[in-house]
Design an enzyme around this catalytic site. Structure first.
Site, PDB file in Angstrom:
ATOM      1  CE1 TYR A  10     -13.296 -11.527  -4.029  1.00  0.00           C
ATOM      2  CE2 TYR A  10     -11.306 -10.525  -3.128  1.00  0.00           C
ATOM      3  CZ  TYR A  10     -11.916 -11.477  -3.919  1.00  0.00           C
ATOM      4  OH  TYR A  10     -11.148 -12.385  -4.611  1.00  0.00           O
ATOM      5  CB  ILE A  11     -12.994 -11.387   2.291  1.00  0.00           C
ATOM      6  CG1 ILE A  11     -11.866 -10.974   1.335  1.00  0.00           C
ATOM      7  CG2 ILE A  11     -12.631 -12.699   2.997  1.00  0.00           C
ATOM      8  CD1 ILE A  11     -10.603 -10.505   2.008  1.00  0.00           C
ATOM      9  CG  ASN A  31     -20.808   1.349   6.020  1.00  0.00           C
ATOM     10  OD1 ASN A  31     -20.516   0.676   5.034  1.00  0.00           O
ATOM     11  ND2 ASN A  31     -19.909   2.098   6.654  1.00  0.00           N
ATOM     12  CB  ALA A  74     -11.998  -2.449   7.762  1.00  0.00           C
ATOM     13  CG  PHE A  75     -13.114   3.011   5.118  1.00  0.00           C
ATOM     14  CD1 PHE A  75     -14.283   2.502   4.578  1.00  0.00           C
ATOM     15  CD2 PHE A  75     -13.172   4.227   5.794  1.00  0.00           C
ATOM     16  CE1 PHE A  75     -15.496   3.177   4.700  1.00  0.00           C
ATOM     17  CE2 PHE A  75     -14.384   4.907   5.932  1.00  0.00           C
ATOM     18  CZ  PHE A  75     -15.541   4.388   5.385  1.00  0.00           C
ATOM     19  CE1 TYR A 140      -7.003  -2.241   5.523  1.00  0.00           C
ATOM     20  CE2 TYR A 140      -4.907  -3.019   4.625  1.00  0.00           C
ATOM     21  CZ  TYR A 140      -6.208  -3.261   5.024  1.00  0.00           C
ATOM     22  OH  TYR A 140      -6.714  -4.536   4.952  1.00  0.00           O
ATOM     23  CE  LYS A 144      -8.427  -4.316   8.314  1.00  0.00           C
ATOM     24  NZ  LYS A 144      -9.662  -5.090   8.507  1.00  0.00           N
ATOM     25  CG  ASN A 169      -1.762  -9.992  -2.478  1.00  0.00           C
ATOM     26  OD1 ASN A 169      -0.948 -10.052  -1.559  1.00  0.00           O
ATOM     27  ND2 ASN A 169      -1.804  -8.983  -3.318  1.00  0.00           N
ATOM     28  NE  ARG A 220       2.610  -7.597  -2.991  1.00  0.00           N
ATOM     29  CZ  ARG A 220       3.864  -7.181  -3.205  1.00  0.00           C
ATOM     30  NH1 ARG A 220       4.835  -8.058  -3.413  1.00  0.00           N
ATOM     31  NH2 ARG A 220       4.152  -5.895  -3.206  1.00  0.00           N
TER      32      ARG A 220
HETATM   33  N1  UDP Z   1       0.165  -4.185  -9.521  1.00  0.00           N
HETATM   34  C1  UDP Z   1       0.547  -3.766 -10.785  1.00  0.00           C
HETATM   35  N2  UDP Z   1      -0.336  -3.021 -11.504  1.00  0.00           N
HETATM   36  C2  UDP Z   1      -1.558  -2.645 -11.027  1.00  0.00           C
HETATM   37  C3  UDP Z   1      -1.946  -3.080  -9.742  1.00  0.00           C
HETATM   38  C4  UDP Z   1      -1.044  -3.845  -9.011  1.00  0.00           C
HETATM   39  O1  UDP Z   1       1.644  -4.056 -11.253  1.00  0.00           O
HETATM   40  O2  UDP Z   1      -2.299  -1.934 -11.733  1.00  0.00           O
HETATM   41  C5  UDP Z   1       1.093  -5.016  -8.731  1.00  0.00           C
HETATM   42  C6  UDP Z   1       1.494  -4.393  -7.402  1.00  0.00           C
HETATM   43  O3  UDP Z   1       2.654  -3.626  -7.558  1.00  0.00           O
HETATM   44  C7  UDP Z   1       1.724  -5.635  -6.540  1.00  0.00           C
HETATM   45  C8  UDP Z   1       0.767  -6.681  -7.129  1.00  0.00           C
HETATM   46  O4  UDP Z   1       0.424  -6.210  -8.418  1.00  0.00           O
HETATM   47  O5  UDP Z   1       3.017  -6.100  -6.683  1.00  0.00           O
HETATM   48  C9  UDP Z   1      -0.495  -6.875  -6.304  1.00  0.00           C
HETATM   49  O6  UDP Z   1      -1.067  -5.603  -6.078  1.00  0.00           O
HETATM   50  P1  UDP Z   1      -2.530  -5.426  -5.485  1.00  0.00           P
HETATM   51  O7  UDP Z   1      -2.814  -3.932  -5.481  1.00  0.00           O
HETATM   52  O8  UDP Z   1      -3.472  -6.309  -6.209  1.00  0.00           O
HETATM   53  O9  UDP Z   1      -2.418  -5.976  -3.999  1.00  0.00           O
HETATM   54  P2  UDP Z   1      -1.414  -5.575  -2.800  1.00  0.00           P
HETATM   55  O10 UDP Z   1      -0.247  -6.519  -2.917  1.00  0.00           O
HETATM   56  O11 UDP Z   1      -1.044  -4.152  -2.974  1.00  0.00           O
HETATM   57  O12 UDP Z   1      -2.230  -5.834  -1.584  1.00  0.00           O
END
Ligand code: UDP
Length: 322
Positions: A10-11, A31, A74-75, A140, A144, A169, A220
């Site tokens: 993605y990025i 890969n 990375a995973f 994870y 990092k 994010n 976020r």
């Molecule tokens: N979130 C949610 N429902 C989902 C997926 C994510 O409410 O189905 C919320 C999650 O709790 C977080 C925010 O959305 O507060 C962003 O989550 P995401 O998994 O996109 O990224 P993260 O912050 O985990 O890297």
């Protein structure tokens, strides 16, 4: 020539596009376990290679003779890393050690590394600056952080030039709609909401509505993927002059409910919601102090409005190519 590991992700794919648009020559090593061949700009050279296979890495370096590396490979599934830590330590940490070793063999001195705000863990204060303690709460994030520390040690011992970019994010898609986010399985909020709006999912779950935030949902810092791409181009120029870690975020938080509202606005459609318990390991609020990246890189995120960011993601989602 810039070598981009994980350039089909993605990025990575957005960064390739940014590099090419800025006049760099690029080669991608990926890969294709999670990446998409179709995400790689046709102007870039491509080699299917795994960082765990040092010989194939040597082949890539021999063929392209890169002057610098941007390292995304990375995973990155947090939940999976908790269940399968060996997979993550092996791929992320050993893969990076192999990459650094081949870079040394070929006298490549410069690397820009894809790090994450997950290295901070539970925030102790907001906004999070680069001096915030790093206590990642999942394997994870620990992989990092280990890589950040490895880079710092290689700087001391071997004079490696490096910048680690700690993303908040990543969100949105290329403004021209050519590439965007596509994870299988998808776990991220914005694509899940947009897919629910499109009718590809019945609904989405809001993980927790009893947080101590204005609307009760998590906050976020959503940073547009093209702004991330631009920061990588700038970091290539600055690594060596500055060596260390930089936060990449907008400096502003949006709640889950605000993201849903932005998606409904972009699409003109309603999203069906379910309220679910909190997801373990989710801090209530995270946003970046991005002043250091602005100062060191001369970087200014162009997308500061969540509505604009989600609009680009919707534009990709309705015409997605992979
Ligand atoms: N979130 C949610 N429902 C989902 C997926 C994510 O409410 O189905 C919320 C999650 O709790 C977080 C925010 O959305 O507060 C962003 O989550 P995401 O998994 O996109 O990224 P993260 O912050 O985990 O890297």
């Amino acid at each position: 020539m810039i070598l981009v590991t994980g350039g089909a992700g993605y990025i990575g794919s957005h960064t390739i596009k940014g590099l090419l648009d800025n006049g760099y020559d690029c080669a991608v090593a990926d890969n294709l376990v999670y990446g998409h061949r179709g995400a790689v700009d046709p102007r870039a050279a491509f080699e299917q290679a795994d960082l765990l296979d040092k010989d194939s890495l040597r082949h890539v370096f021999c063929k392209f003779r890169p002057e610098a590396v941007i390292h995304f490979a990375a995973f990155a599934y947090v939940g999976e890393s908790v269940c399968l830590p060996q997979k993550y330590y092996r791929n992320n940490v050993i893969g990076t050690l192999n990459l650094l070793s081949v870079m040394r063999e070929f006298s490549v001195e410069k690397i820009v590394f894809s790090s994450t705000c997950a290295t901070y863990g539970e925030p102790q204060y907001l906004p999070i600056d680069e001096e915030h303690p790093q206590n990642p709460i999942n394997p994870y994030g620990r992989t990092k952080l280990m890589i950040e520390q490895i880079l710092s040690d290689y700087r001391q011992a071997y004079g490696l030039k490096y910048i680690s970019l700690r993303y908040f994010n990543a969100a949105g898609a290329a403004a021209d709609g050519s590439i965007g986010e596509s994870h299988r399985p998808e776990t991220h909020l914005i694509p899940l909401v947009l897919q629910a709006i499109k009718g590809e999912r019945q609904s989405i779950k809001i993980f927790g509505s009893d947080y101590n935030t204005p609307d009760g949902t998590c906050i976020r810092d959503y940073i547009h993927v093209e702004d991330l791409a631009e920061a990588h181009c700038l970091a290539l120029e600055k690594a060596g002059i500055f060596n260390g870690c930089l936060n990449l975020g907008t400096g502003k938080g949006s709640s889950v409910k605000e993201v849903v509202a932005a998606a409904e606005k972009a699409s003109g459609l309603k999203c069906s919601l379910e309220y679910a318990p909190r997801r373990p390991g989710d801090p209530a609020q995270l946003w970046a102090d991005n002043r250091k990246a602005k100062e060191v890189l001369g970087w200014h995120p162009r997308y500061t409005d969540i509505n604009e960011i989600v609009r680009t993601a919707w534009n990709w989602e309705i015409n997605r190519k992979f």
